[in-house]
Motif scaffolding. Structure first.
Motif, PDB file in Angstrom:
ATOM      1  N   UNK A 113      13.640   0.564   5.293  1.00  0.00           N
ATOM      2  CA  UNK A 113      14.363   1.810   5.016  1.00  0.00           C
ATOM      3  C   UNK A 113      13.650   2.999   5.651  1.00  0.00           C
ATOM      4  N   UNK A 114      14.383   4.108   5.771  1.00  0.00           N
ATOM      5  CA  UNK A 114      13.781   5.333   6.300  1.00  0.00           C
ATOM      6  C   UNK A 114      12.640   5.787   5.406  1.00  0.00           C
ATOM      7  N   UNK A 147      -5.382   9.801  -2.636  1.00  0.00           N
ATOM      8  CA  UNK A 147      -6.515   9.329  -1.831  1.00  0.00           C
ATOM      9  C   UNK A 147      -6.286   7.903  -1.339  1.00  0.00           C
ATOM     10  N   UNK A 148      -5.902   7.014  -2.255  1.00  0.00           N
ATOM     11  CA  UNK A 148      -5.721   5.614  -1.870  1.00  0.00           C
ATOM     12  C   UNK A 148      -4.533   5.449  -0.919  1.00  0.00           C
ATOM     13  N   UNK A 149      -3.468   6.200  -1.149  1.00  0.00           N
ATOM     14  CA  UNK A 149      -2.307   6.129  -0.256  1.00  0.00           C
ATOM     15  C   UNK A 149      -2.664   6.612   1.140  1.00  0.00           C
ATOM     16  N   UNK A 150      -3.456   7.688   1.204  1.00  0.00           N
ATOM     17  CA  UNK A 150      -3.871   8.230   2.496  1.00  0.00           C
ATOM     18  C   UNK A 150      -4.735   7.232   3.260  1.00  0.00           C
ATOM     19  N   UNK A 151      -5.665   6.613   2.559  1.00  0.00           N
ATOM     20  CA  UNK A 151      -6.536   5.617   3.197  1.00  0.00           C
ATOM     21  C   UNK A 151      -5.715   4.447   3.729  1.00  0.00           C
ATOM     22  N   UNK A 195       2.726  19.115  -1.292  1.00  0.00           N
ATOM     23  CA  UNK A 195       2.964  20.546  -1.090  1.00  0.00           C
ATOM     24  C   UNK A 195       3.736  21.138  -2.258  1.00  0.00           C
ATOM     25  N   UNK A 196       4.753  20.408  -2.723  1.00  0.00           N
ATOM     26  CA  UNK A 196       5.529  20.886  -3.870  1.00  0.00           C
ATOM     27  C   UNK A 196       4.673  20.962  -5.126  1.00  0.00           C
ATOM     28  N   UNK A 197       3.855  19.935  -5.372  1.00  0.00           N
ATOM     29  CA  UNK A 197       3.018  19.908  -6.572  1.00  0.00           C
ATOM     30  C   UNK A 197       2.067  21.106  -6.587  1.00  0.00           C
ATOM     31  N   UNK A 198       1.442  21.384  -5.445  1.00  0.00           N
ATOM     32  CA  UNK A 198       0.512  22.513  -5.360  1.00  0.00           C
ATOM     33  C   UNK A 198       1.248  23.824  -5.647  1.00  0.00           C
ATOM     34  N   UNK A 223       6.741   7.208   4.310  1.00  0.00           N
ATOM     35  CA  UNK A 223       6.114   7.497   3.028  1.00  0.00           C
ATOM     36  C   UNK A 223       4.990   8.524   3.166  1.00  0.00           C
ATOM     37  N   UNK A 224       4.289   8.506   4.315  1.00  0.00           N
ATOM     38  CA  UNK A 224       3.238   9.483   4.531  1.00  0.00           C
ATOM     39  C   UNK A 224       3.787  10.899   4.574  1.00  0.00           C
ATOM     40  N   UNK A 225       4.868  11.091   5.309  1.00  0.00           N
ATOM     41  CA  UNK A 225       5.509  12.406   5.401  1.00  0.00           C
ATOM     42  C   UNK A 225       6.064  12.836   4.049  1.00  0.00           C
ATOM     43  N   UNK A 226       6.748  11.907   3.380  1.00  0.00           N
ATOM     44  CA  UNK A 226       7.326  12.220   2.080  1.00  0.00           C
ATOM     45  C   UNK A 226       6.242  12.580   1.073  1.00  0.00           C
TER      46      UNK A 226
END
Length: 225
Positions: free
Chosen positions: A102-103, A77-81, A117-120, A108-111
């Motif tokens: 760095x790339x 949540x905080x990262x998204x905000x 997605x992997x966690x889910x 970081x948003x895409x990663x």
């Protein structure tokens, strides 16, 4: 409490929350890997099934798990905000991207989205089945336990699942490569003496931990051939 709320909802406060939850999740990755490596034990899954039973029945572990899920949500949540606020502050992207970034730091948003997605998928495939699904059971020392090892080993016989896990570990490695060091920077732990060490630890961490996770499905797949 008004000052506390304002602090946590400020940009700096959000960055601190992301840094602290991120470092906690790094610790979780290490502990979780040590447990999952028991999948490679040549004992027919006995060690891993006992580990899985302990992790799903111990009150202490269950309490920590609830906190872990809360930290994951808070981190997301905080990262998204922060990502949204950064884009709003700079609606037009720079024509030239500085080579110093760095790339991973620029994506970081895409990663983070891929990691989510992997966690889910991971939770739905294994954790949910262990907690709420109909699973096969096996006897260990006269005690019937859920045979999570069988479920995992069957899943890792499928090359597409193995490939997804290995690819996901690559994305997690890139995510960690920026997140580990930036967390210490956010907490003000940048210092001419310590920063080089933190950078080396971060590099080792973002390579060795994902590699350890990636080895497990690959080895289990090769064993099944």
């Amino acid at each position: 409490m008004n000052w506390f709320t304002k602090t946590l909802t400020s940009t700096i406060g959000r960055k601190v929350v992301v840094a602290l939850t991120g470092l906690f999740l790094c610790l979780f990755l290490v502990v979780h890997l040590l447990g999952n490596l028991q999948l490679l034990a040549n004992d027919g899954g006995k060690s891993f099934n006992l580990y899985a039973k302990f992790m799903t029945t111990s009150p202490i572990i269950q309490t920590i798990s609830i906190g872990n899920f809360a930290f994951i949500l808070l981190h997301i949540i905080q990262s998204t905000i922060l990502t949204i606020k950064n884009r709003q502050a700079r609606p037009v992207q720079y024509a030239i991207v500085e080579n110093r970034s760095s790339w991973a730091s620029r994506n970081m948003g895409f990663l983070g989205s891929f990691v989510l997605l992997f966690i889910v998928g991971h939770l739905a495939g294994f954790w949910w089945q262990m907690k709420f699904g109909q699973m096969p059971v096996t006897g260990i020392d006269g005690v019937q336990v859920k045979d999570l090892y069988l479920v995992v080993s069957e899943a890792f016989k499928r090359p597409e699942i193995v490939a997804f896990y290995v690819l996901s570990m690559g994305f997690i490695g890139f995510h960690l490569s920026h997140g580990f060091q930036s967390a210490f920077q956010t907490l003000g732990l940048n210092h001419v003496k310590y920063t080089p060490l933190i950078q080396k630890l971060g590099l080792a961490f973002c390579i060795l931990i994902p590699l350890g996770y990636a080895v497990i499905p690959v080895m289990m797949y090769l064993r099944s051939m």
